[in-house]
Design a protein around this motif. Structure first.
Motif, PDB file in Angstrom:
ATOM      1  N   ALA A 131       0.832  -1.209   0.000  1.00 25.76           N
ATOM      2  CA  ALA A 131       0.000   0.000   0.000  1.00 25.76           C
ATOM      3  C   ALA A 131       0.862   1.252   0.000  1.00 25.76           C
ATOM      4  N   ALA A 132       1.918   1.241   0.811  1.00 17.63           N
ATOM      5  CA  ALA A 132       2.781   2.423   0.896  1.00 17.63           C
ATOM      6  C   ALA A 132       3.499   2.671  -0.425  1.00 17.63           C
ATOM      7  N   ARG A 133       3.926   1.610  -1.060  1.00 18.04           N
ATOM      8  CA  ARG A 133       4.620   1.775  -2.345  1.00 18.04           C
ATOM      9  C   ARG A 133       3.668   2.308  -3.406  1.00 18.04           C
ATOM     10  N   PHE A 134       2.431   1.856  -3.410  1.00 19.97           N
ATOM     11  CA  PHE A 134       1.454   2.372  -4.363  1.00 19.97           C
ATOM     12  C   PHE A 134       1.200   3.863  -4.112  1.00 19.97           C
ATOM     13  N   LEU A 135       1.034   4.230  -2.849  1.00 19.40           N
ATOM     14  CA  LEU A 135       0.758   5.632  -2.533  1.00 19.40           C
ATOM     15  C   LEU A 135       1.958   6.528  -2.812  1.00 19.40           C
ATOM     16  N   GLN A 136       3.133   5.945  -2.874  1.00 19.88           N
ATOM     17  CA  GLN A 136       4.321   6.722  -3.215  1.00 19.88           C
ATOM     18  C   GLN A 136       4.171   7.369  -4.584  1.00 19.88           C
ATOM     19  N   ARG A 137       3.483   6.684  -5.503  1.00 13.65           N
ATOM     20  CA  ARG A 137       3.320   7.225  -6.859  1.00 13.65           C
ATOM     21  C   ARG A 137       1.934   7.808  -7.100  1.00 13.65           C
ATOM     22  N   ALA A 138       0.954   7.423  -6.287  1.00 16.32           N
ATOM     23  CA  ALA A 138      -0.424   7.861  -6.526  1.00 16.32           C
ATOM     24  C   ALA A 138      -0.868   8.955  -5.574  1.00 16.32           C
ATOM     25  N   SER A 139       0.025   9.385  -4.701  1.00 22.73           N
ATOM     26  CA  SER A 139      -0.324  10.440  -3.753  1.00 22.73           C
ATOM     27  C   SER A 139       0.942  11.214  -3.423  1.00 22.73           C
ATOM     28  N   TRP A 140       0.826  12.085  -2.462  1.00 23.82           N
ATOM     29  CA  TRP A 140       2.007  12.831  -2.004  1.00 23.82           C
ATOM     30  C   TRP A 140       2.808  12.023  -0.985  1.00 23.82           C
ATOM     31  N   GLY A 141       2.616  10.735  -0.977  1.00 19.59           N
ATOM     32  CA  GLY A 141       3.306   9.860  -0.027  1.00 19.59           C
ATOM     33  C   GLY A 141       2.311   9.292   0.961  1.00 19.59           C
ATOM     34  N   GLY A 142       2.560   8.070   1.366  1.00 20.49           N
ATOM     35  CA  GLY A 142       1.624   7.413   2.275  1.00 20.49           C
ATOM     36  C   GLY A 142       1.712   7.960   3.689  1.00 20.49           C
ATOM     37  N   SER A 143       0.578   8.357   4.233  1.00 19.03           N
ATOM     38  CA  SER A 143       0.481   8.658   5.659  1.00 19.03           C
ATOM     39  C   SER A 143      -0.017   7.397   6.354  1.00 19.03           C
ATOM     40  N   PRO A 144       0.154   7.281   7.663  1.00 24.17           N
ATOM     41  CA  PRO A 144      -0.338   6.071   8.335  1.00 24.17           C
ATOM     42  C   PRO A 144      -1.817   5.803   8.058  1.00 24.17           C
ATOM     43  N   GLU A 145      -2.622   6.859   8.051  1.00 26.86           N
ATOM     44  CA  GLU A 145      -4.054   6.664   7.816  1.00 26.86           C
ATOM     45  C   GLU A 145      -4.332   6.259   6.375  1.00 26.86           C
ATOM     46  N   SER A 146      -3.663   6.899   5.420  1.00 21.14           N
ATOM     47  CA  SER A 146      -3.944   6.576   4.026  1.00 21.14           C
ATOM     48  C   SER A 146      -3.480   5.170   3.671  1.00 21.14           C
TER      49      SER A 146
END
Length: 860
Positions: free
Chosen positions: A389-404
């Motif tokens: 999940a964190a790796r996906f959010l690295q490219r699809a968001s401004w970086g993974g937060s614990p909640e996201s």
């Protein structure tokens, strides 16, 4: 010979040895030696007697007329051995008489003068006293009634106990080293030698420490120093109670103080030591009692679900009245208190790197926190691991937060993407009428990135703004930039060609690339239309310099050379086709062919300024003469839409901004194909980019250096920082070479073709040595909450984790690097952390070392 004599009716018989018969007529005399003698009681003396004038020379010994003497005047043996009486008699001159056994009238006497004995001191008890009144037992010999003691030169009466013991009672207030001697009186007055005697000052008692602060559940060995006393022992009391009690604590004979099990109503107690030598002398220490240090041993259940509010059990010890229970930095509600556990409820935080701490804080006095027990937090029915999940959010968001990260784990990628498409668009504040500053809008950008729900839209909008570039270096007012940046976000999931038309009609772009008020040629004046926008529209916004294959590689001619996409004539014709546009008309003003600057709305056509001659566009497309400016704009956009370069051109640049600097040709082709299939649908293109298998693969060419804006935001989101409206984050991005919306030119901050060590790595173009240092300095400040009061990292939770360095490092590995930290990096960081036991320093250093590392700065 023997014979019998009878006279006057009596018969005498005698046996007489002729040799014992003295001559008839000689007188019997007795002499004694010595004839006089002086001696002390307790002594002995042998007297001798000489008898003459008689054959029988024996004598009878008597003292003061008493044959053999007696206890009063002394005794004498038949051989003349005289023993004095125990004490001097009232008449101290006595007569020792020797009487002839042959003639009782014949005797001799010796005059004996008796004197008191010579005293001697064996010991003094005590031999040291304190000033004031004291009694000393003098042990020795030869003491008599009337013996006088001297302390130094001062005579002191004594109490006679026996010949071997006197008691001396005196009052003396002068501390000193002196002697005690004893004098016997006349007859024969005599004095002993002096015996060492010490008169000390008043007894002193000092208890150490004077004050002390200690916790329930510990002990303290008190020390006492007793001065000027032979007996150093003391009596210990706590609040006046000998030995203390359960309420105030107990103290042993040796001074070991043990606090009570719970704090007394007044948490200060007095520990007193009283001299046994002088009970009036004491000293007191004040002990301030504090609550115990609590300890958390277990949490049940052993895994907590973030975002829920369950009841849970915390097993612990040392809980004080009024204690608070914390899950991370969230205070729990205590439902039940038992001797060894509490039941509580709280909304479970999302933690850091998949863990959260549970701790207890006891209140004052001595407010203190327990150990931080590390508890895993995991979503139920997770559709992926936190790392995925964190790796996906690295490219699809401004970086993974614990909640996201937890949210994506729960929903899955498909559902998350659908929500992103419909999430409300994060907006920018309206430009102020009386200010052109873009600072409020820049602040809103970062705040939206930190907290906005439309994460993928924001990333796409920012990526598009780096392709369709305008810059504050020329269009730097909020009135210019805010409307333009809104376009990027609003059309981030729309159609690329629709956005391209919006960009073309944007007065901000018109100002930046000189299309606004760009009029047709005026041969008389030697004026030609400005080619700036027409050129960049082709080179930087749509088709690029060379013809491309669908995979983004250059098409080559028969000589193996790239084939140009367009000619200079094409540029000129595009420039002519885009003439005749002016600023929107200000409200209340009349339209003009050349309107003054105004940036709300689209540019409007001024047909009289439009070049209506025939133009030839890409691939030979012809715009017939006589067309209006709006008609020709539509034809320009359509001509570009039909060009095969656009899909790979846009695909490559969006992949670079979201995922990696050097995607494989196959990756580019897959995304370009989706772009082409959907007619330039940016939503479908974005999905294709972030869900492509290559986006998840870690290879030698995958990843990219986090550009400054992303570097700042991903670090802060990873640590779940709080950012307030008045932050100054853009100043740090500016120091790193990326002042938001202020690219140095239309070519953006960096070229999409820049290479570092043979690998396409656009972001490295601005990573100068000074910028690299500024990046590290930013992490240093952020890891110490040094970004000002408007940007706050929860270092408290990191400090709680820091009691377990491996757990701290792993939490940061998961939170910031989706578990990709190398073993060597972990070892290196742990070595640094173990150099100190201070948890505050450990926490800061760990956050700094991870964030400043190359493994973090370069997305894998």
């Amino acid at each position: 010979m023997s014979f019998t004599v009878q006279r006057c009716g009596y018969v005498y018989a005698a046996a007489v040895l002729m040799m014992n018969i003295a001559p008839l007529g000689a007188a019997v005399t007795v002499s004694i030696s010595p004839s006089s003698y002086t001696m002390r009681v307790g002594a002995t003396k042998t007297f001798s007697a000489s008898v003459s004038g008689a054959a029988n020379r024996t004598v009878t010994w008597a003292v003061n007329g008493v044959v053999g003497g007696n206890a009063t005047v002394g005794t004498i043996s038949t051989s003349g051995f005289y023993t004095t009486p125990a004490i001097v008699p009232a008449a101290n001159v006595i007569k020792v008489r020797a009487t002839s056994a042959a003639d009782a009238t014949a005797f001799a006497e010796s005059t004996v003068t008796l004197q008191n004995p010579e005293p001697g001191i064996t010991s003094l008890a005590p031999n040291s006293v304190n000033i004031g009144t004291f009694t000393v037992v003098v042990t020795g010999r030869g003491f008599v009634r009337g013996s006088v003691a001297k302390i130094g030169d001062a005579a002191v009466p004594t109490t006679f106990v026996s010949a071997t013991e006197l008691r001396v009672t005196a009052t003396d207030n002068t501390p000193r080293d002196t002697t005690i001697c004893v004098s016997n009186p006349e007859p024969g007055a005599v004095q002993t030698s002096g015996k060492y005697f010490k008169i000390m000052p008043t007894v002193t008692v000092n208890v150490y420490p004077d004050t002390y602060t200690m916790r329930i559940g510990t002990t303290k060995q008190m020390s006492v120093s007793v001065g000027n006393a032979v007996d150093k022992s003391v009596t210990w009391t706590v609040n006046g109670v000998v030995g203390g009690n359960a309420t105030f604590g107990t103290i042993s004979d040796t001074g070991l103080y043990t606090p009570p099990a719970t704090l007394p109503a007044t948490p200060q107690v007095s520990v007193k030591a009283t001299s046994k030598t002088n009970t009036a002398i004491s000293d007191t220490s004040t002990i301030s009692l504090q609550n115990p240090v609590p300890a958390v041993t277990r949490v049940l259940p052993g895994v907590l679900v973030p975002g829920t509010q369950p009841a849970f059990r915390v097993e612990l010890s040392g809980l004080a009245s009024g204690a608070t229970l914390w899950v991370g930095s969230t205070q729990a509600t205590i439902l039940q208190v038992a001797p060894t556990y509490v039941m509580a409820t709280a909304k479970i935080p999302y933690g850091l790197g998949g863990v959260v701490t549970v701790s207890v804080r006891n209140p004052d006095p001595g407010a203190v926190s327990s150990n931080a027990l590390i508890v895993p937090v995991q979503v139920t029915n997770a559709q992926m691991t936190p790392a995925v999940a964190a790796r996906f959010l690295q490219r699809a968001s401004w970086g993974g937060s614990p909640e996201s990260i937890a949210e994506l784990q729960t929903k899955g990628i498909a559902a998350w993407l659908n929500e992103q498409r419909t999430a409300p668009v994060s907006d920018l504040p309206e430009p102020l009428v009386d200010s052109s500053s873009i600072t409020p809008a820049q602040r809103a950008f970062y705040l939206n990135a930190m907290t906005g729900r439309d994460q993928l839209r924001q990333r796409m909008g920012f990526a598009l703004s780096q392709i369709l570039v305008v810059s504050g270096v020329k269009t730097g007012s909020s009135q210019q930039l805010v409307p333009y940046m809104r376009l990027m976000n609003q059309h981030a999931f729309g159609n690329y060609f629709t956005l391209l038309k919006e960009v073309t009609l944007s007065p901000t772009m018109g100002r930046f690339l000189d299309m606004v008020n760009n009029v047709k040629a005026n041969p008389a004046r030697g004026l030609e239309p400005n080619e700036n926008y027409g050129r960049e529209l082709l080179q930087l916004f749509t088709v690029g310099l060379n013809l491309l294959n669908m995979d983004g590689t250059n098409k080559l001619d028969s000589f193996g050379k790239p084939i140009p996409t367009y000619t200079e004539d094409n540029v000129k014709h595009f420039a002519r086709a885009l003439t005749g546009w002016t600023y929107p008309t200000k409200p209340g003003a009349a339209p003009k062919s050349i309107n003054p600057s105004y940036y709300v709305g689209q540019m409007i056509a001024a047909d009289e300024n439009h070049d209506k001659t025939q133009k030839t566009l890409l691939n030979g497309m012809v715009i017939p003469a006589g067309r209006t400016a709006p008609e020709e704009l539509e034809m320009v956009i359509e001509n570009i839409r039909q060009h095969p370069n656009v899909p790979p051109f846009v695909a490559l640049r969006l992949i670079q901004r979201l995922v990696m600097g050097q995607p494989s040709p196959a990756y580019v082709q897959r995304v370009a194909t989706r772009f082409q299939q959907t007619g330039g649908d940016l939503w479908e293109t974005a999905k294709a980019i972030v869900t492509d298998p290559e986006a998840d693969a870690i290879t030698a060419s995958s990843g990219k250096l986090r550009e400054p804006v992303l570097f700042i935001l991903s670090y802060l989101r990873g640590l779940d920082a709080d950012v307030l409206a008045e932050h100054g984050l853009n100043s740090y991005a500016n120091n790193m070479g990326q002042n938001l919306w202020n690219a140095p030119s239309v070519f953006n901050y960096f070229s999409p073709f820049y290479r570092a060590n043979g690998v396409v790595a656009p972001e490295y173009q601005i990573n100068t040595p000074s910028v690299a240092l500024n990046r590290v300095n930013f992490i240093y400040r952020a890891s110490r909450n040094g970004l000002g009061s408007t940007v706050v990292v929860d270092l408290a939770e990191l400090e709680r984790l820091a009691s377990d360095p491996p757990a701290l490092v792993e939490a940061l590995n998961q939170a910031l690097m989706h578990g990709a930290m190398s073993a060597a990096m972990k070892t290196s960081i742990l070595t640094a952390l173990n150099a100190t036991t201070d948890v505050r320093t450990r926490a800061r250093n760990a956050a700094y070392l991870v964030g400043s590392s190359s493994q973090y700065q370069v997305e894998p």
